[in-house]
Enzyme design. Structure first.
Site, PDB file in Angstrom:
ATOM      1  N   GLU A   1      19.100   6.694  48.109  1.00 37.77           N
ATOM      2  CA  GLU A   1      19.913   6.219  46.993  1.00 37.77           C
ATOM      3  C   GLU A   1      21.160   7.089  46.857  1.00 37.77           C
ATOM      4  OE1 GLU A   1      17.749   5.893  43.362  1.00 37.77           O
ATOM      5  OE2 GLU A   1      19.435   5.055  42.255  1.00 37.77           O
TER       6      GLU A   1
ATOM      7  N   GLU B   1      22.152  15.961  33.064  1.00 37.41           N
ATOM      8  CA  GLU B   1      21.326  17.105  32.685  1.00 37.41           C
ATOM      9  C   GLU B   1      20.278  17.410  33.759  1.00 37.41           C
ATOM     10  OE1 GLU B   1      22.317  14.674  30.717  1.00 37.41           O
ATOM     11  OE2 GLU B   1      23.492  15.770  29.237  1.00 37.41           O
TER      12      GLU B   1
END
Lengths: 388, 340
Positions: free
Chosen positions: A248, A368
């Site tokens: 991905e 994050e």
């Protein structure tokens, strides 16, 4: 250091560019009508485009020749995405099958599975979707709860998945489910190919802040999966899923930075036309975006050539995704300043890009989480013990 | 397409790092910075090794290697915050080699390459450059004023030593009377852009070291019973330092490569590199002090030498904003041209 392309790579680029010039996609279907109808039309347009790529042998050049690809190198594969981006053609309909599902099967699938599934991915005959995330398992993917229980030669699956793009058009779902609740959370998972064409699987479109529904929720109530559809062995699902996720970042990452470049070129052209490049503040902001965009390109290429050289990607993957998502958000907001409020008229491409960019720092790993990955795996910083 | 260093380049990097780890230890840097003196012993060793002439052509007594090799040394000297007049000297040589005439090259380059002469370079207004790194040690000064650059022997200029924010290097105000020295006949941009890339590379080294020191510190330092580096407020700051450093590194490497291999893109690449590296230098070294906590603000912690070097380098040969302004002009020209 040598940032030039080989003769073979240049020839590859030339051949593809020539083909794209002579075989443009059909014009994008005009918008309008019901949301679902419009998205359906758009999807079929992308499927037709993939079929044209397929007929010419351009659907997945990075796949080995035995599976219908061209055995293209990573560099050639990146050139492929650059040229598709340059020609501004639509994304192939079965992008998840081509970039994630196929390559995962090539690593983990049995010969029977490869023979059965790869060809229809390439031809867009069977569309694939990805059933990883769940309402309570996002960044903490291994905490997923969808359960698969063995029943004779079959598995019975119950649970819920979310962020499943293209589910309504899909035949197969790359599904990760828990097959053993007694072992550590990463160890009790198994990777399945689930047939989407069964009543036990219900697809509900998830309307996002752009108003459209790229993604879906899947409600799975005792769906049946034959044992032959386990990929990579029972209990090995985490490793197989990581293969999918690695692909991905590598493949999609390259395509996305090219899209960013196009948007920036468009914006610079508009700013130039309005004389805003002579305005110090706009000039500074646009030049900074240019530096970022070039840095993303260089880091993406560096990541790719590292894989070619050392067999695995460096830390660039996470950095590129982080920098790309942040830059796309800045760019689309600056566009509204450059163009003025008319850029925010509903239905314009800039208003769409502005809203869509908000998802960039969430999808495919939140910023994050990416920072955690960089801190822990690249810099070797200690991990804060989770309290649960 | 290959972003890596060649085996030879890697070897240059490795030997440079090992040498400086030994010869430019923090206590030695501190000792020279406190007295404002150049480390003469280190400098003569570097000269014997041919460092100042690494990118000077063999014809003029250098090693004839490329800008990538020079960038490697700049990066390593930046990592070490070495108290030597290397940067000014190689920048003067760069200007003379790429913007000077054959006779100017013959007159100056041999001595600069061997280290017999030390060079310095300054951006001047009305004949005066207010702050020139390495000028008190220099025998030859290049002053760039607008599009024009001239080379002057030290006897032709007035050098007033001064203390800069970065005491690891000497500095001075340099004034030259109108008409003194010789104008460099060639395109001054060809030399200046290469010089800019060298400074950007030094900044990459400064960032790299600041991050390395910070990571080591936050792994060790414990508060509330755990290493402070396990707190995301701290670890995410470190991740940001890496992102800024890699942004600077990738653009600086690209610029060094274009200087040798694709000079038509050098102006753009140099501006990108200096913009990214100037910002990164400031941000990363400031973050290093912050992540060190109170200790980072002390003289003894040695992080401040990096911060000071970064501040001065960030402003040298144009700060980030001026390079972004250059870039915007390049983008405007490109947007106006029909070629896509």
């Amino acid at each position: 250091m040598d940032l030039t392309f080989s003769e073979q790579e240049t020839a590859f680029r030339g051949e593809l560019r020539g083909w794209l010039a002579e075989n443009p996609p059909a014009p994008e279907p005009s918008e309008g009508g019901e949301d679902e109808g419009r998205e359906g039309t758009h999807f079929f347009w992308r499927r037709d485009w993939q079929r044209r790529l397929y007929d010419a042998g351009w659907a997945a050049p990075s796949w080995p020749t035995e599976y219908g690809g061209r055995g293209a190198s990573l560099t050639e594969s990146a050139i492929y995405f650059e040229e598709l981006g340059r020609a501004r053609v639509p994304m192939a309909a079965n992008v998840l099958g081509l970039l994630l599902g196929g390559p995962t099967l090539m690593v983990w699938g049995t010969q029977e599975q490869k023979d059965r599934y790869l060809a229809p991915i390439l031809s867009a005959e069977e569309i694939w979707c990805q059933g990883f995330s769940e309402p309570d398992a996002g960044s903490d993917l291994a905490a997923l709860k969808t359960r698969a229980v063995k029943d004779g030669e079959e598995w019975v699956v119950t649970g819920q998945k979310v962020w499943t793009s293209g589910a309504q058009y899909s035949k197969w779902c790359m599904l990760v489910a828990r097959t053993d609740g007694e072992v550590a959370k990463h160890k009790g998972l198994t990777y399945f190919l689930m047939d989407m064409e069964q009543d036990a699987v219900q697809v509900r479109p998830l309307r996002q802040i752009t108003g459209e529904a790229e993604f879906n929720e899947l409600f799975i109530e005792e769906a049946r999966i034959p044992d032959a559809n386990v990929v990579g062995g029972v209990g090995n699902g985490w490793k197989v899923a990581l293969t999918t996720l690695m692909n991905e970042r590598a493949g999609l990452g390259f395509a996305l930075q090219i899209r960013l470049r196009q948007l920036l070129d468009d914006l610079i052209a508009i700013a130039a036309e309005r004389g805003l490049l002579e305005d110090a503040l706009y000039a500074d902001a646009l030049a900074e975006l240019h530096v970022r965009c070039e840095s993303i390109r260089l880091l993406a290429w560096k990541g790719l050539t590292d894989v070619e050289k050392y067999g695995q990607p460096g830390p660039e993957g996470s950095l590129v995704k982080w920098l790309w998502s942040d830059t796309n958000q800045r760019l689309t907001q600056l566009a509204a300043d450059v163009i003025g409020p008319q850029a925010l008229t509903a239905g314009t491409s800039w208003s769409y890009e502005l809203l869509r960019a908000r998802g960039n720092t969430l999808e495919g790993g939140t910023t994050e989480v990416l920072k955690n990955i960089v801190a822990e795996r690249v810099l070797g910083l200690p991990r804060l013990k989770a309290t649960a | 397409m290959d972003f890596g260093l060649t085996d030879d380049q890697r070897e240059i990097q490795r030997t440079a790092r090992e040498l400086l780890a030994e010869r430019a230890r923090p206590e030695r840097v501190r000792e020279h910075a406190e007295t404002g003196r150049t480390d003469e012993r280190l400098w003569s060793e570097l000269c014997e090794l041919g460092w100042p002439g690494i990118a000077v052509s063999e014809e003029h007594g250098g090693q004839g290697l490329g800008r990538v090799e020079l960038s490697i040394l700049c990066e390593e000297l930046g990592r070490a915050v070495a108290p030597v007049p290397f940067m000014g000297s190689v920048l003067a040589a760069t200007l003379i080699e790429h913007s000077g005439s054959q006779s100017q090259q013959e007159r100056w380059l041999g001595d600069l390459a061997s280290g017999t002469s030390i060079g310095a370079i300054g951006l001047a207004r009305n004949g005066t450059a207010e702050l020139v790194i390495g000028a008190p040690d220099a025998q030859v000064v290049v002053l760039v004023e607008g599009e024009q650059a001239r080379v002057l022997a030290v006897e032709e200029v007035e050098v007033t030593p001064l203390a800069s924010i970065d005491p690891t290097r000497t500095a001075a105000r340099v004034s030259a009377p109108a008409g003194a020295g010789e104008t460099l006949d060639g395109d001054s941009a060809a030399g200046v852009d290469r010089a800019i890339v060298a400074v950007a590379s030094e900044l990459v080294g400064v960032c790299d070291r600041a991050l390395e020191m910070t990571v080591a510190y936050v792994k060790e330092r414990k508060q509330f019973g755990v290493p402070v580096g396990s707190y995301q407020a701290v670890s995410h700051r470190c991740a940001q330092m890496l992102l800024d450093t890699e942004k600077a590194r990738s653009t600086a490497a690209f610029a060094a490569w274009t200087a040798d291999a694709d000079p038509e893109r050098l102006a753009e690449a140099a501006a990108m590199a200096k913009a990214a590296a100037s910002d990164a230098g400031r941000e990363v070294t400031a973050s290093a002090i912050q992540a060190h906590g109170g200790i980072g603000f002390t003289w003894e912690a040695d992080v401040h030498w990096l911060y000071k070097r970064a501040q001065l380098d960030a402003a040298l040969l144009g700060g980030a904003k001026s390079h972004r302004a250059r870039l915007a002009a390049i983008l405007a020209r490109r947007a106006g041209s029909p070629v896509g």
